[in-house]
Scaffold this motif. Structure first.
Motif, mmCIF file in Angstrom:
data_model
loop_
_atom_site.group_PDB
_atom_site.id
_atom_site.type_symbol
_atom_site.label_atom_id
_atom_site.label_comp_id
_atom_site.label_asym_id
_atom_site.label_seq_id
_atom_site.Cartn_x
_atom_site.Cartn_y
_atom_site.Cartn_z
ATOM 1 N N PRO A 1 -14.194 -17.499 -8.722
ATOM 2 C CA PRO A 1 -13.990 -16.232 -7.984
ATOM 3 C C PRO A 1 -12.622 -16.158 -7.338
ATOM 4 O O PRO A 1 -12.085 -17.156 -6.850
ATOM 5 C CB PRO A 1 -15.109 -16.254 -6.938
ATOM 6 C CG PRO A 1 -15.473 -17.693 -6.783
ATOM 7 C CD PRO A 1 -15.254 -18.316 -8.125
ATOM 8 N N LEU A 2 -12.072 -14.960 -7.326
ATOM 9 C CA LEU A 2 -10.862 -14.640 -6.577
ATOM 10 C C LEU A 2 -11.274 -14.029 -5.236
ATOM 11 O O LEU A 2 -12.441 -13.690 -5.042
ATOM 12 C CB LEU A 2 -9.995 -13.669 -7.381
ATOM 13 C CG LEU A 2 -9.269 -14.264 -8.590
ATOM 14 C CD1 LEU A 2 -8.688 -13.166 -9.464
ATOM 15 C CD2 LEU A 2 -8.183 -15.243 -8.149
ATOM 16 N N PRO A 3 -10.346 -13.880 -4.294
ATOM 17 C CA PRO A 3 -10.713 -13.284 -2.994
ATOM 18 C C PRO A 3 -11.395 -11.929 -3.161
ATOM 19 O O PRO A 3 -11.124 -11.178 -4.110
ATOM 20 C CB PRO A 3 -9.363 -13.151 -2.279
ATOM 21 C CG PRO A 3 -8.528 -14.241 -2.875
ATOM 22 C CD PRO A 3 -8.945 -14.325 -4.318
ATOM 23 N N LEU A 4 -12.274 -11.623 -2.221
ATOM 24 C CA LEU A 4 -13.010 -10.364 -2.255
ATOM 25 C C LEU A 4 -12.054 -9.180 -2.250
ATOM 26 O O LEU A 4 -11.021 -9.192 -1.578
ATOM 27 C CB LEU A 4 -13.952 -10.270 -1.056
ATOM 28 C CG LEU A 4 -15.124 -11.258 -1.035
ATOM 29 C CD1 LEU A 4 -15.900 -11.107 0.263
ATOM 30 C CD2 LEU A 4 -16.035 -11.061 -2.244
ATOM 31 N N ARG A 5 -12.421 -8.152 -3.002
ATOM 32 C CA ARG A 5 -11.643 -6.924 -3.047
ATOM 33 C C ARG A 5 -12.021 -6.012 -1.881
ATOM 34 O O ARG A 5 -13.100 -6.140 -1.291
ATOM 35 C CB ARG A 5 -11.883 -6.191 -4.365
ATOM 36 C CG ARG A 5 -11.388 -6.949 -5.592
ATOM 37 C CD ARG A 5 -9.873 -7.088 -5.542
ATOM 38 N NE ARG A 5 -9.345 -7.832 -6.650
ATOM 39 C CZ ARG A 5 -8.684 -7.252 -7.680
ATOM 40 N NH1 ARG A 5 -8.517 -5.945 -7.707
ATOM 41 N NH2 ARG A 5 -8.214 -7.997 -8.645
ATOM 42 N N ARG A 6 -11.135 -5.078 -1.604
ATOM 43 C CA ARG A 6 -11.431 -4.099 -0.564
ATOM 44 C C ARG A 6 -12.681 -3.308 -0.895
ATOM 45 O O ARG A 6 -13.474 -2.978 -0.020
ATOM 46 C CB ARG A 6 -10.229 -3.166 -0.375
ATOM 47 C CG ARG A 6 -10.425 -2.132 0.724
ATOM 48 C CD ARG A 6 -9.144 -1.355 0.947
ATOM 49 N NE ARG A 6 -8.724 -0.614 -0.235
ATOM 50 C CZ ARG A 6 -7.658 0.137 -0.302
ATOM 51 N NH1 ARG A 6 -6.849 0.227 0.745
ATOM 52 N NH2 ARG A 6 -7.361 0.781 -1.413
ATOM 53 N N ASP A 7 -12.872 -3.005 -2.169
ATOM 54 C CA ASP A 7 -14.069 -2.316 -2.615
ATOM 55 C C ASP A 7 -15.096 -3.364 -3.038
ATOM 56 O O ASP A 7 -14.894 -4.087 -4.025
ATOM 57 C CB ASP A 7 -13.757 -1.391 -3.789
ATOM 58 C CG ASP A 7 -14.914 -0.476 -4.147
ATOM 59 O OD1 ASP A 7 -16.068 -0.903 -3.999
ATOM 60 O OD2 ASP A 7 -14.659 0.659 -4.583
ATOM 61 N N PRO A 8 -16.226 -3.494 -2.350
ATOM 62 C CA PRO A 8 -17.197 -4.534 -2.684
ATOM 63 C C PRO A 8 -17.885 -4.326 -4.027
ATOM 64 O O PRO A 8 -18.588 -5.216 -4.498
ATOM 65 C CB PRO A 8 -18.210 -4.438 -1.532
ATOM 66 C CG PRO A 8 -18.095 -3.038 -1.031
ATOM 67 C CD PRO A 8 -16.652 -2.665 -1.206
ATOM 68 N N ALA A 9 -17.695 -3.166 -4.646
ATOM 69 C CA ALA A 9 -18.290 -2.905 -5.951
ATOM 70 C C ALA A 9 -17.484 -3.511 -7.084
ATOM 71 O O ALA A 9 -17.862 -3.389 -8.256
ATOM 72 C CB ALA A 9 -18.437 -1.403 -6.178
#
Length: 257
Positions: free
Chosen positions: A236-244
């Protein structure tokens, strides 16, 4: 919300699938989708150094965005003939330079046998529409198509089936003397989500035509997807601003078979 680019249950779609939706998609949904894909994946495309892979290209909104944001080759994978028709028409209208950077693959990614052609893979509005066995077959094909260190970014499917039926009404669109409209109804059927699209066209004399097409989606939890992807060398890469949206990177080469 999910616009409809999808797969029929438990089988690979025939070449002329989506014949109804292909006629209405660009008119009713693509303008909103164009802004969305730029927001979700524009930076990924701009950062590409080797190539961009558009998995499930549909009528070409991600493909066109990638051509505009990047200077690398773009591989657009779309097995549906009905959806490829507007994609090819859109590409044919481009100047020669960007047109020479894009290759359209008229089969599934598993059947294209692409090998290390991209450092960015984008899969918009597609994963939810793959049956579990199709989804699991996709990951090794993506790993083969990416260079080590490349990234895959995609729109997550729903985590579970909906508790109640939902309806999304498409904004009315006028083309000449005709008005286009419709709605999309989603409901749980066992462990799947039935997505039924209703389209209509009206003129001054009233209703001119009405069409319905049904698709299926399969929910999948983020944790389960990450577990499957880990088996093919993705982390996994860091979480995106959009959780979808989920982003992963290929930390080791995937299986070469």
């Amino acid at each position: 919300m999910y616009s409809v680019i999808s797969r029929a249950p438990a089988r690979r779609p025939p070449p002329d699938d989506y014949a109804v939706t292909a006629e209405f998609y660009d008119v009713l949904q693509a303008e909103q989708d164009e802004a969305l894909v730029r927001e979700l994946y524009g930076r990924d495309a701009a950062d590409a150094c080797v190539g961009v892979l558009d998995i499930g290209a549909g009528t070409g909104r991600v493909t066109m965005m990638c051509l505009g944001e990047s200077r690398v080759d773009v591989h657009a994978v779309e097995p549906s003939r009905a959806m490829r028709a507007p994609l090819m028409t859109r590409l044919a209208a481009l100047p020669r330079a960007p047109r020479e950077r894009v290759t359209v693959h008229p089969r599934s990614l598993e059947e294209t046998a692409l090998h290390e052609v991209a450092d960015v893979a984008i899969c918009h509005n597609t994963i939810a529409c793959l049956a579990p066995e199709e989804r699991r077959a996709l990951w090794p094909a993506v790993a083969r198509a990416l260079v080590p260190g490349g990234s895959l970014v995609f729109q997550l499917p729903p985590a579970r089936v909906p508790d109640s039926d939902t309806v999304r009404v498409f904004p009315l669109q006028t083309v000449g003397q005709h008005v286009y409209g419709g709605h999309m109804a989603m409901s749980a059927v066992g462990d799947r989500i039935r997505t039924r699209c209703h389209y209509w066209v009206r003129g001054s004399e009233g209703l001119l035509s009405r069409h319905t097409e049904t698709f299926w989606m399969w929910p999948a939890a983020r944790a389960d997807l990450l577990s499957d992807l880990a088996g093919h060398g993705f982390a996994p890469l860091p979480l995106r601003r959009d959780p979808a949206v989920l982003a992963v990177t290929l930390v080791r080469p995937g299986p070469r078979f």
